[in-house]
Design a protein around this motif. Structure first.
Motif, short mmCIF file in Angstrom:
data_model
loop_
_atom_site.label_atom_id
_atom_site.label_comp_id
_atom_site.label_asym_id
_atom_site.label_seq_id
_atom_site.Cartn_x
_atom_site.Cartn_y
_atom_site.Cartn_z
N ASP A 105 31.62 43.20 37.25
CA ASP A 105 31.54 41.88 36.62
C ASP A 105 32.75 41.03 36.97
O ASP A 105 32.62 39.90 37.39
N ARG A 108 33.21 39.66 40.52
CA ARG A 108 32.13 38.91 41.14
C ARG A 108 32.67 37.91 42.16
O ARG A 108 32.22 37.84 43.27
N GLU A 215 32.35 35.54 33.76
CA GLU A 215 32.73 36.93 33.98
C GLU A 215 34.06 37.28 33.34
O GLU A 215 34.38 38.46 33.15
N SER A 246 25.46 35.98 37.84
CA SER A 246 26.33 35.63 36.70
C SER A 246 25.49 35.47 35.43
O SER A 246 25.93 35.81 34.32
N CYS A 249 24.86 38.83 34.16
CA CYS A 249 26.11 39.35 33.59
C CYS A 249 26.28 38.80 32.16
O CYS A 249 26.60 39.55 31.23
#
Ligand SMILES: C[S@@+](CC[C@H](N)C(=O)[O-])C[C@H]1O[C@@H](n2cnc3c(N)ncnc32)[C@H](O)[C@@H]1O
Length: 533
Positions: A105, A108, A215, A246, A249
């Motif tokens: 995460d 990223r 993130e 994202s 996430c």
């Protein structure tokens, strides 16, 4: 910045040079040569801090500040590798496994080419580019309907708008009754969200701007998990920009179980198309390099390379539905359940029945986004037969088209592989079923499309869509006539090469249908992330 490093050497985990919060296994890609280690005193007994070749048990460290009875906060300000060592190997394995999960995460944006990330957020930091999206009437009005007409999903709810941009979806969420919206925006456009929210009394207290990549947010910063996530993470052909990752996430970390996502799914649609004019345009873009006496230099050795370069480019413009020679196939991606990993390699197998004798010049693509709310379902479609959007449609060309008769099947696969440019490389393999006649497009670069709508007078303009300055739509009737004149005598499975010589006369005729191409009044602005123009 150096590549992230979380190697395990025996009982050591070396973390460099990121700030690291061990308790939440949180990585902050700030690049600072400092580490922040936070864990319970109990856990700290088993962990040792390693600095160079020295190590010390966390529990023995005196220069710590106690922020709460449960947490030990240690700030390191020395340069170099900072790491942890655990006496218990199984604990270390668990730690490394958790770390790798969380690392994905926080890294990223670290995994991407940094110049790509920089131009990406610079692009979105400009009001002109936010305006382009806001003025895509189909897009914005569909999002508006999807949110304000699904009151049950927003009334009194805690919401998050991932990638808020100018804040428009956050504002829609408040209009739909949301109690509070976290407007998460990584670019400096976050300041505009605040500005607009404060200028509209009904918004000011309901919007909390978090001006960072999603993130890097921790659950502790929020009032709790959110009931609903809204986002417009959609790039060309759905996945360009890789922002959907994202979105997933944010789902995994901040959405309540049973919470809603707007949109909650997307479908990728592909169909074979026949467009000899487009193919001819691309095939002839290497003309300059055929020059054998350019200031005394023979350039022709570069001809092949130039042709390949143009065929690697996807074509972004509107597609005349009459160019499609089979029913499209749809692949659904359920944003509520798919994983980030599943988007690293996407494979779409296909088997199309071809409706007419034609040259298949490649695959056409578009997407739909679904908002399956509690009150109603709203669909944002970018199909060729729908009103145009700033995403247009996309086409992937075969350098050597396939000659196919009506009723024959074309089978094959479209493969997409994520890359560090926040985009994908695509490859296409197509074969006439039951034969060994095939063609392929081995390396298409989704990040580098040609915005043909702005560059070719032959680009199609669907009814009711504003034309780019200087554009005239080609006549579909004339197009079809010419097209069939070229293809009607094709034998089953006949390779295209034999057709090449017969192509030029009618193409020349079609090339004058439109007005002479002119530069659009406003040149398309692009950061290479799709037609945000
Ligand atoms: C396609 S725009 C949508 C803007 C706005 N939501 C709208 O619908 O008009 C995507 C926005 O998300 C932001 N963004 C992209 N990735 C992000 C991330 N990981 N965290 C926070 N913001 C992000 C971009 O800066 C950009 O402003």
């Amino acid at each position: 910045m150096a590549a992230p490093n979380a190697s395990s050497e025996g009982h050591h985990v070396i973390l460099s040079p990121y700030r690291f919060d061990a308790n939440e296994l949180r990585w902050l890609p700030t690049g600072e040569a400092a580490a922040k280690v936070r864990m319970s005193k109990e856990a700290a007994k088993n962990w040792r801090l390693v600095l160079g070749n020295q190590s010390v048990a966390l529990s023995e460290i005196r220069s710590t500040s106690m922020l709460s009875p449960n947490f030990l906060i240690l700030e390191l300000v020395k340069q170099g590798h900072v790491g942890l060592r655990c006496e218990d190997e199984s604990g270390l394995k668990h730690f490394v496994a958790e770390l790798s999960k969380r690392k994905a995460d926080y890294e990223r944006f670290e995994q991407y080419d940094q110049s790509s990330v920089q131009s990406y957020f610079q692009y979105y930091a400009k009001l002109a580019n936010q305006q382009n999206m806001l003025q895509d009437g189909v897009r914005t009005s569909t999002y508006n309907r999807a949110i304000v007409e699904n009151v049950d999903d927003f009334q009194g709810k805690l919401a998050m708008d991932l990638g808020a941009g100018s804040g428009i979806l956050s504002f829609f969420a408040v209009q739909a009754g949301a109690e509070k919206v976290y407007a998460v925006e990584a670019s400096s456009m976050g300041e505009v969200v605040r500005l607009l929210a404060d200028a509209n009394a009904f918004l000011t207290k309901k919007i909390e701007v978090i001006n960072r990549p999603v993130e890097t947010i921790t659950a502790a910063e929020l009032d709790g998990k959110v009931d609903v996530l809204v986002s417009e993470p959609i790039g060309t052909f759905l996945f360009n920009e890789r922002m959907i990752e994202s979105y997933l996430c944010a789902r995994d970390r901040f959405l309540k179980p049973g919470g809603k996502m707007f949109p909650n799914a997307g479908t990728l649609c592909v169909a074979p198309f026949s467009d000899s004019l487009l193919h001819w345009e691309q095939a002839n873009k290497n003309g300059f390099w055929k020059n054998t006496n350019f200031y005394g230099i023979d350039l022709s050795a570069a001809v092949q390379r130039c042709a390949k370069e143009h065929f690697r480019q996807p074509i972004v413009d509107y597609i005349n539905p009459e160019c499609l020679v089979s029913k499209a196939i749809e692949t659904r991606f359920d944003f509520m359940t798919i994983s980030v990993e599943s988007l690293q390699k996407i494979e779409i197998p296909f088997d199309f029945e071809i409706s007419q004798p034609c040259l298949v010049h490649g695959l056409a693509g578009w997407f739909d986004a679904y908002f399956e709310g509690s009150n109603q379902t709203v669909v944002l479609s970018t199909a060729p037969w729908c009103s145009g959007t700033h995403w247009y449609q996309i086409r992937f060309l075969l350098e050597v088209p396939l000659a196919v008769n009506a009723g024959q099947h074309v089978e094959g696969t479209l493969k997409m592989e994520a890359n560090s440019l926040q985009s994908y490389y695509l490859s296409i393999f197509m074969r006439i079923k039951g034969t060994d006649i095939s063609s392929s497009a081995p390396c298409i670069d989704l990040k580098d499309p040609e915005y043909r709508f702005y560059t070719s007078a032959n680009s199609y303009c669907p009814p009711g869509t504003a034309q780019a300055a200087g554009q005239q739509p080609a006549s579909p009737q004339q197009y079809q006539q010419a097209h069939f004149a070229q293809t009607q005598n094709i034998l089953p499975g006949q390779a295209f090469a034999a057709q090449c010589e017969t192509r030029a006369p009618w193409v020349e005729a079609t090339a004058v249908w439109g007005a002479a191409p002119q530069r659009p009044e406003t040149a398309p602005m692009t950061n290479g992330f799709g037609p945000r123009t």
